[in-house]
Design an enzyme around this catalytic site. Structure first.
Site, PDB file in Angstrom:
ATOM      1  N   ASP A 125       0.804  -1.247   0.000  1.00 21.76           N
ATOM      2  CA  ASP A 125       0.000   0.000   0.000  1.00 21.76           C
ATOM      3  C   ASP A 125       0.827   1.283   0.000  1.00 21.76           C
ATOM      4  O   ASP A 125       0.566   2.202  -0.769  1.00 21.76           O
ATOM      5  CB  ASP A 125      -0.916   0.170   1.228  1.00 21.76           C
ATOM      6  CG  ASP A 125      -1.418  -1.108   1.830  1.00 21.76           C
ATOM      7  OD1 ASP A 125      -1.165  -2.178   1.266  1.00 21.76           O
ATOM      8  OD2 ASP A 125      -2.071  -1.015   2.878  1.00 21.76           O
ATOM      9  N   ALA A 217      11.229  -5.987   2.865  1.00 20.60           N
ATOM     10  CA  ALA A 217      10.791  -6.021   4.268  1.00 20.60           C
ATOM     11  C   ALA A 217      10.914  -7.423   4.887  1.00 20.60           C
ATOM     12  O   ALA A 217      11.343  -7.564   6.028  1.00 20.60           O
ATOM     13  CB  ALA A 217       9.355  -5.522   4.378  1.00 20.60           C
ATOM     14  N   HIS A 450      -9.806   2.912   6.306  1.00 21.70           N
ATOM     15  CA  HIS A 450      -9.875   1.820   7.294  1.00 21.70           C
ATOM     16  C   HIS A 450      -9.284   2.196   8.651  1.00 21.70           C
ATOM     17  O   HIS A 450      -9.693   1.675   9.665  1.00 21.70           O
ATOM     18  CB  HIS A 450      -9.215   0.552   6.743  1.00 21.70           C
ATOM     19  CG  HIS A 450      -7.770   0.730   6.374  1.00 21.70           C
ATOM     20  ND1 HIS A 450      -7.381   1.483   5.286  1.00 21.70           N
ATOM     21  CD2 HIS A 450      -6.637   0.274   6.946  1.00 21.70           C
ATOM     22  CE1 HIS A 450      -6.057   1.464   5.215  1.00 21.70           C
ATOM     23  NE2 HIS A 450      -5.588   0.743   6.208  1.00 21.70           N
TER      24      HIS A 450
HETATM   25  C1  LIG Z   1       5.654  -2.635   5.990  1.00 22.93           C
HETATM   26  C2  LIG Z   1       6.006  -2.609   4.585  1.00 22.93           C
HETATM   27  C3  LIG Z   1       6.401  -1.424   3.951  1.00 22.93           C
HETATM   28  C4  LIG Z   1       6.395  -0.080   4.656  1.00 22.93           C
HETATM   29  O1  LIG Z   1       7.230  -0.051   5.750  1.00 22.93           O
HETATM   30  P1  LIG Z   1       6.941   0.811   7.052  1.00 22.93           P
HETATM   31  O2  LIG Z   1       8.119   0.524   7.902  1.00 22.93           O
HETATM   32  O3  LIG Z   1       5.647   0.355   7.642  1.00 22.93           O
HETATM   33  O4  LIG Z   1       6.869   2.248   6.641  1.00 22.93           O
HETATM   34  C5  LIG Z   1       6.755  -1.498   2.613  1.00 22.93           C
HETATM   35  N1  LIG Z   1       6.708  -2.659   1.930  1.00 22.93           N
HETATM   36  C6  LIG Z   1       6.329  -3.811   2.512  1.00 22.93           C
HETATM   37  C7  LIG Z   1       6.310  -5.073   1.714  1.00 22.93           C
HETATM   38  C8  LIG Z   1       5.958  -3.829   3.844  1.00 22.93           C
HETATM   39  O5  LIG Z   1       5.551  -4.971   4.405  1.00 22.93           O
END
Ligand SMILES: *Cc1c(COP(=O)(O)O)cnc(C)c1O
Length: 458
Positions: A125, A217, A450
């Site tokens: 997102d 991530a 949401h």
């Molecule tokens: C959580 C996440 C982000 C954003 O990271 P934040 O630390 O929440 O700003 C981007 N890409 C993926 C795949 C994520 O899971």
């Protein structure tokens, strides 16, 4: 007898959590306008809202916190982090940021221009947000298997090469700054991308001279799935696998709140000095000086240790097996969940669970609220509320699936908690035919509704 997996750690400190009564929870939920984001954490017994920044750190990470170097420029903690990132990813240039979306903001400020096309596998997102904010477009090229929750395909995060080539053929390469590969693919349910697929994406992208960037991530969880599911990878270490994966890209953005095993932080890592120089300017404007980028020295120190620990097989096995354990418990109880079970969460199919609730009455939200009322467990709707309205028509967008996500924080809950969760969901499942009405919206903001939407019972 084959020994079962067991956590390669023991617990040295605990945090009390409170059970509540059903009457209390019903009152709190009403006060929260039936939106679980509005609950206080003290009103929650087991919190499965997200696995982002909610995990426990190791004693070595806490020790690193004490030795953090808070110098504005060139701190020792930055050096430690840079060394670790280089060791794990092979990328030389590091820019810390305060979290993952900040890394996207900095890097995309250099790379993404109005009218650009960014192909990838179900962009997250915030990633999509940072692309669309720049009037560029994210094109989802995820394999079709990802959208069938019963399909047991082991790599549902993979990119469909035909869909990707279609994008490369439709637009000139000047319009496509990079292909974004998300590992694991969060939006398709924590599903992994195979090494073979990454190699093929690289080969195809090379032919069209398009570089690859990783949204990394959960790169360690992705490497675990490659090791355990992909032929020929079983004898390699997680670190070897991760390094090969990263070798196919020019860089990465990272949310350290996931596989960094810390509570806050992010970074950009890059191969190329020129791109690093350009991104440095935006880091200074948006985040802070290039050797801290919004992070305290101690947090960088803990992250350096966390990255090293997250890429050890024993940790990953216990992490992913715990999520799998919960998923399999629920499957045995007959609860409809997405398969295979993803790396960081179990997803319940709310349309099958609550067939009587109409789409416009938010079945996944209804189910999430019932699970909270049942046992004080907070999970999250991944359905129509999240999909929001069409920006032009302002009509509800109905996604293919209405899911409830139970995200498991890292190293935080025990197997007993998993049993408790499965039992609670089973109790709701047993009384599902009595759940006949959902919710309607009484107030909502213009975007990202949401988080703050207010609902009432129908
Ligand atoms: C959580 C996440 C982000 C954003 O990271 P934040 O630390 O929440 O700003 C981007 N890409 C993926 C795949 C994520 O899971």
């Amino acid at each position: 007898m084959k020994l079962p997996y067991a956590e390669p750690f023991r617990i040295k400190m605990t945090e009390e959590i409170h059970q509540s009564t059903r009457a209390e929870r019903e009152q709190w939920l009403k006060e929260a306008h039936y939106n679980l984001f509005n609950l206080k954490s003290s009103q929650v017994f087991i919190d499965l809202l997200t696995d982002s920044g909610t995990g426990a750190m190791s004693d070595k990470q806490w020790a690193a916190m004490m030795t953090g170097d808070e110098s504005y420029a060139g701190s020792k903690s930055f050096e430690q982090l840079q060394e670790t990132v280089h060791k794990i990813t092979g990328y030389t240039y590091l820019l810390p940021t305060h979290q993952g979306r900040a890394a996207e903001n900095v890097l995309f400020s250099v790379l993404v221009k109005e009218g650009n096309i960014i192909p990838g596998n179900s962009h997250f997102d915030t990633t999509k947000g940072h692309i669309e904010f720049r009037k560029a477009h994210a094109v989802d090229c995820t394999v079709d298997e990802a959208f069938d929750i019963d399909n047991l395909y082991p790599f549902k995060g993979n990119i469909d090469l035909d869909k990707l080539e279609q994008v490369y053929q439709t637009y000139p390469k000047e319009k496509i700054p990079f292909c974004l590969v998300t590992i694991t693919c969060n939006s398709s349910g924590g599903q992994p991308v195979s090494m073979e697929n990454i190699r093929q994406v690289k080969e195809l992208s090379d032919r069209y001279e398009i570089p690859i960037i990783f949204d990394a991530a959960r790169f360690a969880e992705n490497a675990y799935f490659i090791k355990t599911r992909e032929k020929g990878q079983e004898n390699r270490t997680i670190k070897e696998i991760a390094k090969e994966v990263f070798s196919y890209g020019i860089g990465m953005t990272m949310s350290s709140k996931k596989d960094g095993l810390v509570n806050i932080g992010g970074f950009i890592a890059l191969k190329d000095e020129h791109l690093y120089r350009e991104a440095s300017n935006f880091t200074i404007i948006f985040e802070g000086f290039i050797t801290y980028g919004g992070m305290a020295g101690r947090d960088m120190a803990a992250l350096a240790v966390g990255l090293d620990e997250a890429t050890e097989f024993g940790y990953l096995e216990s992490r992913i097996s715990q999520v799998e354990y919960l998923g399999h418990q629920m499957m045995e109880l007959g609860i409809p969940v997405q398969q295979p079970i993803g790396g960081h969460a179990v997803f319940i199919d709310a349309l099958r669970f609550l067939p009587k609730i109409k789409r416009q009455e938010y079945p996944a939200q209804t189910l999430a609220n019932e699970i909270y009322k049942e046992a004080g467990i907070r999970c999250v709707e991944i359905g129509t509320l999240l999909a929001d309205r069409d920006p032009k028509t302002r009509e509800n967008r109905y996604p293919k699936l209405e899911l409830v996500r139970l995200a498991i924080p890292r190293k935080t809950y025990t197997q007993n908690h998993m049993d408790y969760i499965a039992a609670a969901v089973k109790n709701v499942f047993d009384r599902r035919s009595a759940i006949e009405k959902g919710y309607q919206i009484v107030w909502e903001p213009n975007i990202l509704r949401h988080f703050t939407v207010k609902l009432e019972e129908i």
